[in-house]
Design a protein around this motif. Structure first.
Motif, PDB file in Angstrom:
ATOM      1  N   VAL A 122       0.843  -1.190   0.000  1.00 59.27           N
ATOM      2  CA  VAL A 122       0.000   0.000   0.000  1.00 59.27           C
ATOM      3  C   VAL A 122       0.874   1.234   0.000  1.00 59.27           C
ATOM      4  N   GLY A 123       0.723   2.067  -1.047  1.00 60.10           N
ATOM      5  CA  GLY A 123       1.444   3.319  -1.154  1.00 60.10           C
ATOM      6  C   GLY A 123       0.491   4.489  -1.018  1.00 60.10           C
ATOM      7  N   LYS A 124       0.918   5.645  -1.448  1.00 57.45           N
ATOM      8  CA  LYS A 124       0.078   6.835  -1.394  1.00 57.45           C
ATOM      9  C   LYS A 124      -0.969   6.759  -2.494  1.00 57.45           C
ATOM     10  N   ASP A 125      -2.224   6.518  -2.103  1.00 61.04           N
ATOM     11  CA  ASP A 125      -3.366   6.446  -3.020  1.00 61.04           C
ATOM     12  C   ASP A 125      -3.283   5.277  -3.993  1.00 61.04           C
ATOM     13  N   ARG A 126      -2.412   4.289  -3.698  1.00 63.88           N
ATOM     14  CA  ARG A 126      -2.298   3.137  -4.592  1.00 63.88           C
ATOM     15  C   ARG A 126      -2.089   1.857  -3.783  1.00 63.88           C
ATOM     16  N   MET A 127      -2.539   0.745  -4.345  1.00 66.76           N
ATOM     17  CA  MET A 127      -2.453  -0.529  -3.651  1.00 66.76           C
ATOM     18  C   MET A 127      -2.170  -1.638  -4.663  1.00 66.76           C
ATOM     19  N   ARG A 128      -1.387  -2.640  -4.249  1.00 69.95           N
ATOM     20  CA  ARG A 128      -1.055  -3.787  -5.092  1.00 69.95           C
ATOM     21  C   ARG A 128      -1.263  -5.059  -4.289  1.00 69.95           C
ATOM     22  N   MET A 129      -1.940  -6.039  -4.891  1.00 73.28           N
ATOM     23  CA  MET A 129      -2.089  -7.365  -4.294  1.00 73.28           C
ATOM     24  C   MET A 129      -1.535  -8.397  -5.259  1.00 73.28           C
ATOM     25  N   GLU A 130      -0.801  -9.379  -4.724  1.00 70.12           N
ATOM     26  CA  GLU A 130      -0.264 -10.487  -5.511  1.00 70.12           C
ATOM     27  C   GLU A 130      -0.809 -11.788  -4.938  1.00 70.12           C
ATOM     28  N   PHE A 131      -1.290 -12.669  -5.826  1.00 68.61           N
ATOM     29  CA  PHE A 131      -1.807 -13.954  -5.363  1.00 68.61           C
ATOM     30  C   PHE A 131      -1.705 -14.968  -6.494  1.00 68.61           C
ATOM     31  N   ASP A 132      -1.837 -16.239  -6.147  1.00 68.27           N
ATOM     32  CA  ASP A 132      -1.750 -17.331  -7.116  1.00 68.27           C
ATOM     33  C   ASP A 132      -3.149 -17.804  -7.482  1.00 68.27           C
ATOM     34  N   ALA A 133      -3.386 -18.005  -8.780  1.00 69.03           N
ATOM     35  CA  ALA A 133      -4.668 -18.521  -9.263  1.00 69.03           C
ATOM     36  C   ALA A 133      -4.393 -19.676 -10.215  1.00 69.03           C
ATOM     37  N   ASN A 134      -4.559 -20.901  -9.709  1.00 68.98           N
ATOM     38  CA  ASN A 134      -4.315 -22.110 -10.502  1.00 68.98           C
ATOM     39  C   ASN A 134      -2.931 -22.116 -11.140  1.00 68.98           C
ATOM     40  N   GLY A 135      -1.927 -21.722 -10.364  1.00 65.32           N
ATOM     41  CA  GLY A 135      -0.564 -21.745 -10.861  1.00 65.32           C
ATOM     42  C   GLY A 135      -0.109 -20.479 -11.543  1.00 65.32           C
ATOM     43  N   ASN A 136      -1.012 -19.553 -11.796  1.00 64.75           N
ATOM     44  CA  ASN A 136      -0.656 -18.280 -12.414  1.00 64.75           C
ATOM     45  C   ASN A 136      -0.521 -17.198 -11.345  1.00 64.75           C
ATOM     46  N   GLN A 137       0.533 -16.385 -11.437  1.00 64.51           N
ATOM     47  CA  GLN A 137       0.645 -15.256 -10.521  1.00 64.51           C
ATOM     48  C   GLN A 137      -0.177 -14.101 -11.077  1.00 64.51           C
ATOM     49  N   ILE A 138      -1.119 -13.646 -10.276  1.00 65.75           N
ATOM     50  CA  ILE A 138      -2.004 -12.545 -10.658  1.00 65.75           C
ATOM     51  C   ILE A 138      -1.684 -11.339  -9.784  1.00 65.75           C
ATOM     52  N   ILE A 139      -1.628 -10.173 -10.397  1.00 61.47           N
ATOM     53  CA  ILE A 139      -1.385  -8.921  -9.678  1.00 61.47           C
ATOM     54  C   ILE A 139      -2.577  -8.003  -9.884  1.00 61.47           C
ATOM     55  N   GLN A 140      -3.081  -7.451  -8.818  1.00 56.84           N
ATOM     56  CA  GLN A 140      -4.171  -6.482  -8.884  1.00 56.84           C
ATOM     57  C   GLN A 140      -3.663  -5.149  -8.344  1.00 56.84           C
ATOM     58  N   ILE A 141      -3.813  -4.090  -9.125  1.00 59.77           N
ATOM     59  CA  ILE A 141      -3.368  -2.756  -8.730  1.00 59.77           C
ATOM     60  C   ILE A 141      -4.568  -1.820  -8.708  1.00 59.77           C
ATOM     61  N   VAL A 142      -4.723  -1.090  -7.612  1.00 59.33           N
ATOM     62  CA  VAL A 142      -5.767  -0.073  -7.495  1.00 59.33           C
ATOM     63  C   VAL A 142      -5.082   1.288  -7.428  1.00 59.33           C
ATOM     64  N   ASP A 143      -5.424   2.168  -8.349  1.00 60.72           N
ATOM     65  CA  ASP A 143      -4.871   3.526  -8.382  1.00 60.72           C
ATOM     66  C   ASP A 143      -6.013   4.501  -8.136  1.00 60.72           C
ATOM     67  N   SER A 144      -6.121   4.991  -6.898  1.00 63.34           N
ATOM     68  CA  SER A 144      -7.229   5.874  -6.538  1.00 63.34           C
ATOM     69  C   SER A 144      -7.129   7.230  -7.214  1.00 63.34           C
ATOM     70  N   ARG A 145      -5.899   7.691  -7.467  1.00 63.51           N
ATOM     71  CA  ARG A 145      -5.733   9.000  -8.102  1.00 63.51           C
ATOM     72  C   ARG A 145      -6.246   8.989  -9.538  1.00 63.51           C
ATOM     73  N   GLN A 146      -6.004   7.905 -10.251  1.00 59.69           N
ATOM     74  CA  GLN A 146      -6.467   7.788 -11.629  1.00 59.69           C
ATOM     75  C   GLN A 146      -7.830   7.124 -11.725  1.00 59.69           C
ATOM     76  N   GLN A 147      -8.390   6.702 -10.581  1.00 58.44           N
ATOM     77  CA  GLN A 147      -9.665   5.991 -10.552  1.00 58.44           C
ATOM     78  C   GLN A 147      -9.614   4.780 -11.489  1.00 58.44           C
ATOM     79  N   MET A 148      -8.609   3.922 -11.281  1.00 61.63           N
ATOM     80  CA  MET A 148      -8.383   2.804 -12.185  1.00 61.63           C
ATOM     81  C   MET A 148      -8.002   1.546 -11.416  1.00 61.63           C
TER      82      MET A 148
END
Length: 251
Positions: free
Chosen positions: A46-72
């Motif tokens: 968790v950074g300033k107005d941004r967040m990153r999560m990393e997790f495994d989904a059936n052997g694939n590494q998935i990354i989810q990024i939330v950017d509150s400043r860009q609303q994305m």
């Protein structure tokens, strides 16, 4: 595993992370489990107005990024070197972090919001707000009681009669940190209710443990506060963007 399917599953972010970036920056491990689904582990940054999560989904590494400043919101598949993104209100929660007496519905498309007074909810003073849709495709009103100190919803009543309510249940130590324990009661339109619990960390401005009705559990561990590298919150160079499918296209 198709990235489009994963995006559909994870776009609605859990309460643990929707306030990412409004507290201290940190990194942590997270672990979650649910009946018949086993245990899942990952990392959160968790950074300033941004967040990153990393997790495994059936052997694939998935990354989810939330950017509150860009609303994305970005969903990244490292094996396929591809990503999807979703912006605007579909990817973010309404802004309840505005200063006192400011309209929490400001900037929300097709929504009007008016303040209709102050009331106490479970001993805490709250502003009562009414949200109305101006869209022809949707109708009805949602009423929200917004905590004056924390600017979080303490009670909500939806147009269909469903709702939620939060109540403070004391302080507890979680992962070596001082937290506030909150009880959340959700009610369905037919009147049935379920109870879940959240442990809120005031310094991080985030829930670091959740026990939800139905057996779902999530908790952060090995929490380390400190500034996070900006590169964590960007899509790697060379990754291909996949177009977000239309409603009804998930298979």
């Amino acid at each position: 595993m198709r990235l489009t399917y994963l995006f559909a599953l994870f776009l609605l972010l859990p309460a643990m992370i929707v306030s990412a970036g409004s507290g201290s920056e940190f990194s942590a491990d997270f672990i979650q489990s649910a009946p018949q689904q086993g245990e899942q582990q990952g990392k959160i940054y968790v950074g300033k107005d941004r967040m990153r999560m990393e997790f495994d989904a059936n052997g694939n590494q998935i990354i989810q990024i939330v950017d509150s400043r860009q609303q994305m919101v970005y969903m990244i598949n490292t094996e396929e070197k591809s990503y999807m993104r979703q912006g605007g209100q579909a990817g973010m929660m309404p802004d309840t972090t505005t200063q006192e007496d400011q309209n929490p519905g400001a900037g929300m498309k097709n929504i009007t919001c008016r303040r209709i007074g102050e009331e106490k909810v479970n001993g805490r003073l709250a502003e009562k707000w009414e949200f109305s849709s101006t869209s022809q495709a949707q109708s009805g009103k949602m009423t929200t009681w917004l905590d004056k100190e924390r600017r979080i919803p303490l009670r909500q009543i939806m147009p269909d009669g469903s709702g939620m309510e939060l109540a403070f249940r004391g302080t507890e130590e979680v992962s070596g940190r001082k937290t506030e324990k909150w009880e959340m009661t959700t009610t369905s339109p037919d009147g049935e209710s379920q109870v879940s619990y959240q442990w809120f960390d005031p310094e991080l401005n985030m829930n670091i443990r959740e026990y939800n009705a139905g057996g779902f559990k999530r908790e952060m561990r090995n929490i380390k506060t400190g500034k996070q590298p900006a590169a964590l919150f960007t899509v790697p160079a060379g990754y291909e963007e996949i177009t977000m499918p239309q409603a009804g296209d998930y298979r």
